[in-house]
Design a protein around this motif. Structure first.
Motif, PDB file in Angstrom:
ATOM      1  N   LYS A 115       0.956  -4.201   0.096  1.00 22.07           N
ATOM      2  CA  LYS A 115       1.885  -3.652   1.084  1.00 22.07           C
ATOM      3  C   LYS A 115       3.077  -4.557   1.338  1.00 22.07           C
ATOM      4  O   LYS A 115       4.124  -4.101   1.797  1.00 22.07           O
ATOM      5  CB  LYS A 115       1.164  -3.397   2.396  1.00 22.07           C
ATOM      6  CG  LYS A 115       0.716  -4.669   3.115  1.00 22.07           C
ATOM      7  CD  LYS A 115       0.125  -4.380   4.478  1.00 22.07           C
ATOM      8  CE  LYS A 115      -0.235  -5.673   5.201  1.00 22.07           C
ATOM      9  NZ  LYS A 115      -0.775  -5.418   6.539  1.00 22.07           N
ATOM     10  N   SER A 164      -1.653   3.129   5.256  1.00 18.58           N
ATOM     11  CA  SER A 164      -1.289   2.469   6.507  1.00 18.58           C
ATOM     12  C   SER A 164      -2.259   2.799   7.637  1.00 18.58           C
ATOM     13  O   SER A 164      -2.269   2.123   8.671  1.00 18.58           O
ATOM     14  CB  SER A 164       0.136   2.851   6.910  1.00 18.58           C
ATOM     15  OG  SER A 164       0.254   4.251   7.098  1.00 18.58           O
ATOM     16  N   TYR A 169      -5.654  -2.080   5.409  1.00 20.35           N
ATOM     17  CA  TYR A 169      -4.346  -1.875   4.782  1.00 20.35           C
ATOM     18  C   TYR A 169      -3.828  -3.197   4.222  1.00 20.35           C
ATOM     19  O   TYR A 169      -3.739  -4.192   4.925  1.00 20.35           O
ATOM     20  CB  TYR A 169      -3.387  -1.321   5.819  1.00 20.35           C
ATOM     21  CG  TYR A 169      -1.969  -1.038   5.348  1.00 20.35           C
ATOM     22  CD1 TYR A 169      -1.705  -0.542   4.082  1.00 20.35           C
ATOM     23  CD2 TYR A 169      -0.887  -1.240   6.218  1.00 20.35           C
ATOM     24  CE1 TYR A 169      -0.410  -0.260   3.665  1.00 20.35           C
ATOM     25  CE2 TYR A 169       0.414  -0.955   5.825  1.00 20.35           C
ATOM     26  CZ  TYR A 169       0.651  -0.473   4.543  1.00 20.35           C
ATOM     27  OH  TYR A 169       1.940  -0.190   4.147  1.00 20.35           O
TER      28      TYR A 169
END
Length: 542
Positions: A115, A164, A169
């Motif tokens: 991420k 998310s 995450y």
């Protein structure tokens, strides 16, 4: 290494589905049925084989591909670093991962992007074990190696949790088979972009040797792992598939050693220069938010076990309940059973719209010593399939000298960026194995003006699922060409979205709408097409 165009607005994708049948004939010449322009993503004088591709979790224009890279003159082995920042139109990179120790690399890469835009690569080393590197600048430079595990092992699969809404995450997971009795699946993770890894833990305790291993993260961060249990003697034919899942980031696992039987193809293909092949499972999960959200799909290559015939076929099994139960096998390739044609090395990807895409080598349109590459695509969870030949030339597989009996790589790869599918495969038509690809626009797959089914009336259908959160699909059909608008209104009659405002031809259309910025409630969708106007209600539940 061991053994036509459509307008697209944010949150909306439109499909044209005019009843298609694509047919193929046998022989050495191809029909004009291939899709996409084939090209090498990083032409070089280095052998590139065993190909993988992944995408950025929040910016699907950013793609990361890799391969085993071998300089056959010097014996130098590494992992390719191939990057695109424009959804696979252009590529840059290197045939060498330059993370030290450079001369300690031994290929078998697994790749992910987390991420935070960190590129992560894991690989084998000349000292037994699993090692990782990370890059914070799209693969231009790489960290020194970090030890993940110190035991001899099979290739490790790697994936990052890109949801998310997940409690995990950004966590990146690795899973592999340890090359020591009882040959179990092992597991490790990193929460800081491969700077540190958890101590490896054993997932299962098999009674039959494990091999291969693949990993996929589903909705809400659920981790799913599969592997093949193989026979006890060479060539270690794949006998059945095992599966494990974890809903708490790998702290605990639910394990099933045998979810379905298979009869794999481990060994060599005498028709193709005695190249080494396998039937090892590949896995993916529907994360589209649609009607099949959370369905798990596993694809293998099998023969002599129905629905597979006496030649290698691509077989799909699915679970609609999180891995508790599994379907019977579904034969993916649509050529006649037992026709002597060979399919092998499938790769699977469930796209953002919940469609299953599987690529594989296939020789139905060429001679038995050669092969092309096909795509099978299902928009209904595997019940029906359309097929497309995606390679615009055939090639003749041969083993790569000096790399073990029959070796020419063991897998190919597939991902997507929005409405573009991006396969990668190895092909030696340039004189040595290289990564080839093509960009496939799924909006135009299967349009065939010579074979169409004309809708007999103009119709707006009820959305599905309904209620929904956040995705729903709206379909309509047109018996004539006309200007069409499709708009969404709240219960007070205020317009909240325009999904279509364009001329549309005869056909059936499907629009997937993302309502993530709206609150719960009743909404109206209105289709205007010439003098035809229809309004229907739908319910968004958060």
């Amino acid at each position: 290494m061991k053994q036509r165009s459509l307008n697209i607005s944010a949150g909306v994708i439109i499909y044209l589905t005019i009843g298609i049948i694509i047919s193929f004939s046998q022989g050495t010449e191809k029909e004009n049925s291939t899709i996409g322009t084939n090209f090498r993503i990083y032409p070089s004088n280095v052998t590139q084989t065993e190909t993988f591709i992944t995408r950025h979790p929040t910016n699907s224009n950013i793609l990361f591909a890799t391969a085993n890279t071998i300089n056959l003159n010097t014996g130098f082995i590494s992992e390719g670093i191939y990057v695109s920042t424009n959804a696979g139109v252009n590529w840059f990179g290197s045939d060498t991962c330059k993370g030290s120790l450079i001369n300690a690399h031994m290929g078998d890469p697994g790749i992910a992007i987390d991420k935070n835009s960190t590129f992560i690569l894991i690989r084998l080393g000349f000292s037994p074990g699993l090692y990782s590197h990370y890059s914070t600048n799209n693969g231009l430079t790489w960290s020194a190696q970090k030890t993940v595990a110190t035991e001899d092992q099979d290739r490790a699969a790697l994936i990052s949790d890109g949801s998310s809404t997940s409690n995990y995450y950004g966590r990146t997971y690795a899973a592999w088979v340890r090359f020591a009795p009882p040959y179990p699946m092992l597991f490790s993770f990193t929460d800081d972009g491969a700077r540190n890894w958890s101590v490896p833990t054993q997932i299962n305790n098999p009674t039959q040797r494990g091999q291969g291993g693949d990993i996929a993260v589903g909705p809400n961060g659920k981790v799913n792992v599969c592997w093949a249990a193989v026979t006890s003697t060479s060539p270690y034919t794949e006998d059945f598939v095992g599966f494990a899942s974890s809903s708490n980031g790998g702290a605990n696992w639910s394990v099933k050693e045998n979810i379905f039987d298979m009869n794999g193809i481990a060994g060599v293909l005498s028709q193709k220069g005695n190249i080494r092949v396998n039937g090892l499972p590949r896995i993916d999960v529907d994360k589209s938010g649609g009607a099949r959200n959370g369905w798990i799909y596993i694809v293998t290559t099998q023969k002599n076990l129905p629905p597979a015939g006496s030649d290698p076929d691509i077989i799909l099994n699915r679970s609609t309940d999180g891995g508790t139960t599994w379907s019977a096998g579904i034969r993916v390739n649509r050529d006649a059973v037992n026709n002597g044609k060979i399919q092998y090395f499938p790769a699977i990807h469930v796209d953002d719209f919940g469609s299953i895409n599987i690529i594989f080598y296939d020789d139905r349109n060429t001679t038995s010593d050669s092969t092309g590459v096909f795509l099978s695509r299902s928009t209904d969870g595997g019940n029906s399939w359309n097929e497309y030949e995606i390679s615009d030339h055939n090639f003749k597989p041969v083993p790569i000298g000096g790399l073990g009996m029959g070796y020419q790589g063991d897998n190919i790869g597939l991902t997507s960026s929005g409405n573009i599918l991006l396969p990668v495969w190895m092909d030696n038509s340039s004189g040595l194995y290289q990564i080839w690809t093509c960009r496939i626009n799924i909006n135009i797959l299967g349009i065939d003006d010579s074979d169409t089914e004309i809708p007999f009336k103009l119709e707006l259908n009820q959305n599905y699922p309904n209620p929904f959160n956040p995705y729903t699909i709206i379909t309509y059909q047109l018996p004539i060409s006309t200007h069409v608008t499709l708009k969404i209104y709240d219960i007070l009659g205020r317009e909240v979205a325009t999904l279509v405002d364009d001329m549309k031809g005869v056909g059936r259309y499907e629009i997937k709408w993302n309502s993530e910025k709206l609150s719960s409630g009743v909404y109206l969708y209105k289709l205007s097409a010439g003098r035809f106007v229809e309004v229907k209600k739908m319910l968004l539940l958060r």
